[in-house]
Write an enzyme that holds these catalytic residues in place. Structure first.
Site, PDB file in Angstrom:
ATOM      1  N   ARG B 126      44.464  21.783  34.035  1.00 24.44           N
ATOM      2  CA  ARG B 126      45.330  22.409  35.047  1.00 24.44           C
ATOM      3  C   ARG B 126      46.607  23.016  34.494  1.00 24.44           C
ATOM      4  NH1 ARG B 126      44.269  17.753  38.190  1.00 24.44           N
ATOM      5  NH2 ARG B 126      42.374  18.034  39.410  1.00 24.44           N
ATOM      6  N   ARG B 246      54.451  46.902  39.997  1.00 26.31           N
ATOM      7  CA  ARG B 246      53.659  46.618  38.809  1.00 26.31           C
ATOM      8  C   ARG B 246      52.378  47.444  38.756  1.00 26.31           C
ATOM      9  NH1 ARG B 246      53.072  40.722  36.182  1.00 26.31           N
ATOM     10  NH2 ARG B 246      51.822  41.294  34.419  1.00 26.31           N
ATOM     11  N   ASN B 250      49.053  50.342  35.997  1.00 28.40           N
ATOM     12  CA  ASN B 250      47.624  50.619  36.032  1.00 28.40           C
ATOM     13  C   ASN B 250      47.302  52.101  35.836  1.00 28.40           C
ATOM     14  OD1 ASN B 250      46.877  47.960  36.440  1.00 28.40           O
ATOM     15  ND2 ASN B 250      47.140  48.119  38.661  1.00 28.40           N
ATOM     16  N   HIS B 257      39.209  51.544  32.609  1.00 29.85           N
ATOM     17  CA  HIS B 257      38.326  50.370  32.616  1.00 29.85           C
ATOM     18  C   HIS B 257      36.869  50.775  32.796  1.00 29.85           C
ATOM     19  CE1 HIS B 257      41.463  47.041  33.696  1.00 29.85           C
ATOM     20  NE2 HIS B 257      41.457  47.341  32.415  1.00 29.85           N
TER      21      HIS B 257
END
Lengths: 372, 372
Positions: B126, B246, B250, B257
């Site tokens: 975790r 943000r 991209n 991609h």
């Protein structure tokens, strides 16, 4: 107690605070609850086939009726499926279904769908909003609250996982109607733990109410869920990431996880924790940490509920100790135990909430009892 | 510029704030840096076999000399290994080595060890503390900063992952001495992106300095790393979880991609992003969002660096569009693009940082160019 209760979890990061809604009828209001606490474009219901058979149609219908697009992802029930492989299969199915970052996850079921669904939410496209909708008593009183998610590996329980706080937890004790008896009993073990670490009166009440609880008296079960959630909430909001007081919740879990793993998960988690609590109380008594008689007191309550209270004779000390060393609670080569000084009295020494216990002392538990 | 620079990342959760240390010689100071920013009982170095061959002995020696117990976990280099399977193998090896929650992870290498090592840190028991120690230009200027971690699945890039902020990022441009040429070029693509979305003067400087950068002039590379990290830091601290500004980062990544995946990762990430930026600028020009000439401007800079700038003719529009739909940026069944209005000018309309682009418009990119 027919009214609904709300218990708030306040966390240092205010955006991660959430509410736990407890009450008969909350399941029937799920669409309204989601629209308020976790609005999303689509919902992925992560569940197991047993819960899906009982409730998936009803849940899907309610969500569709409210205009929500919902997909159900069900895997084979049982702790042996709480694996990375199941996690990967569920995630792949969600990609296949076209779920994007505007989706949310409903983890629906007992501890396994809760932990696994939570881990899916924590990791799918770097994190989706999550709602916990527990159907087992164990998940209601324990695993759905606190943000722990994860999966097991062949080496041990919950070794991979993340902290991922839900947007809300929806607990409807009416869903317990379909829970098998042994799972009801197993869930009560965690409630006993809450009494053992934090509230002697609560432990007494559980003992007195054992008959009503096992008979599924709704009022008694609701009261139990609320008190357990209050205790757990109080602890987890003091320590979101288990660096301090939260370790208390591990009482019974070091030996518990070991025997659960060793049994190949034929012991339920709660059954293993029942054993773990009594054995860890015995350990504490031997070390002079725990008041004499504590193990006997816990054994009495747990026996009344119908839970096992000692390590099965077929497990040897070396095996059990070996498993404890794989536990996440192992630090610096020594295994940490969360012990109690007595009922309701956590053992905290020098500001520490967990104590390393040498393997030799654990081995002594097995000596003189005809066990290896 | 021989002095070291420190760039602070301030985040809403103050405990998650961290510093980026940039400078020649920071690698040699790693033990001191760890003791200050990420003290731990043991360190797990997660890296790939290429980086391990070059640097693992030196790193281990430095850490052992400082008294730190260190284990190196190296997997086969390359994007095709950035998978859940590799993640599971590394985690299992760490359990086997007895690493507990008192360990920390050093993600050491290019983007792949950075993302995968970060995901290990995010999910092992975790969550463990993490230090990013990038060795490729791409990782230095881009992927080591911002807390994104993850792995690919057969359906697409970075589909599983988590946000997990490092305790610090240690960038030593001297490590670029061993970086293969095509990886140096690929890293420059992300720096071009930083200029394209935020700083026209920086883009111009990159163009003018292309020769020195490709000749690995240390002063030029250090200056590039610092300016790119400043731009990225400014953006990610405004938006830790990619809900707003943000998304600008991209730019070039939606088509990027897609072609990267379609190439079976024979295109490097930076090469794919170079293609993506020019093609997305063309897309924006067709839609009237991007100023005419922007695609040509970007193509000129990228060509000077030696990067590809158009979708390889063997990829058809249907395939490319199919891949974009699996992208995390797909919302509500439409694919979101981060477009620019011109160099240094992000296209933000109605307060949104990403715009859905209909598939038909993407298909037009392929029309009239002899492509399918």
């Amino acid at each position: 107690m027919s009214t609904k209760q709300r218990i708030a979890i306040n966390l240092p990061v205010r955006s991660q605070a959430y509410e736990i809604l407890v009450g008969a009828g909350t399941f029937a209001s799920i669409a309204t609850i989601l629209s308020k606490f976790c609005p999303a474009h689509r919902y992925a219901v992560v569940t197991d086939d047993r819960v899906a058979e009982l409730y998936a149609v009803r849940l899907s219908r309610m969500l569709h009726a409210a205009g929500y697009r919902t997909d159900v992802f069900a895997f084979t029930a049982g702790e042996p499926r709480k694996t990375r492989e199941t996690w990967a299969l569920v995630c792949d199915a969600m990609v296949e279904a076209g779920l994007g970052r505007d989706a949310a996850v409903l983890a629906f079921g007992g501890g396994v769908p809760g932990d696994l669904g939570g881990f899916v939410a924590a990791t799918y496209m770097r994190g989706l909003p999550l709602v916990q909708l527990p159907t087992s008593l164990l998940a209601m009183v324990d695993s759905s609250v606190g943000g722990k998610t994860g999966v097991d590996t062949p080496a041990g329980k919950n070794l991979m996982g993340a902290f991922h706080q839900p947007r809300c937890v929806v607990i409807d004790p009416e869903l317990l109607a379909t829970l098998p008896d042994e799972h009801l009993r197993a869930g009560l073990a965690e409630a006993v733990k809450h009494g053992a670490i934090a509230d002697p009166e609560y432990l007494e009440w559980i003992e007195e109410s054992a008959h009503r609880l096992l008979a599924r008296d709704t009022e008694a079960l609701s009261r139990l869920v609320v008190r357990s959630v209050e205790i757990k909430a109080e602890i987890v909001q003091r320590d979101e990431r288990e660096s301090g007081p939260r370790k208390l919740l591990n009482f019974g879990h070091t030996l518990g996880h070991a025997v659960e793993s060793l049994s190949g998960y034929t012991l339920l988690h709660g059954e293993a924790v029942a054993i773990g609590m009594v054995e860890e109380a015995r350990l504490g008594e031997r070390m002079g940490v725990t008041a004499p008689g504590t193990a006997a007191r816990l054994r009495r309550v747990l026996t009344r509920i119908g839970l096992p209270t000692s390590i099965p004779p077929e497990f040897g000390s070396a095996e059990v100790i070996g498993w404890t060393r794989n536990d996440k609670k192992a630090r610096d080569g020594r295994v940490e135990y969360a012990l109690i000084e007595g009922v309701g009295l956590p053992a905290t020494r020098d500001g520490l909430w967990g104590a390393p216990v040498p393997d030799e002392v654990v081995a002594q538990l097995f000596a003189g009892s005809g066990r290896r």
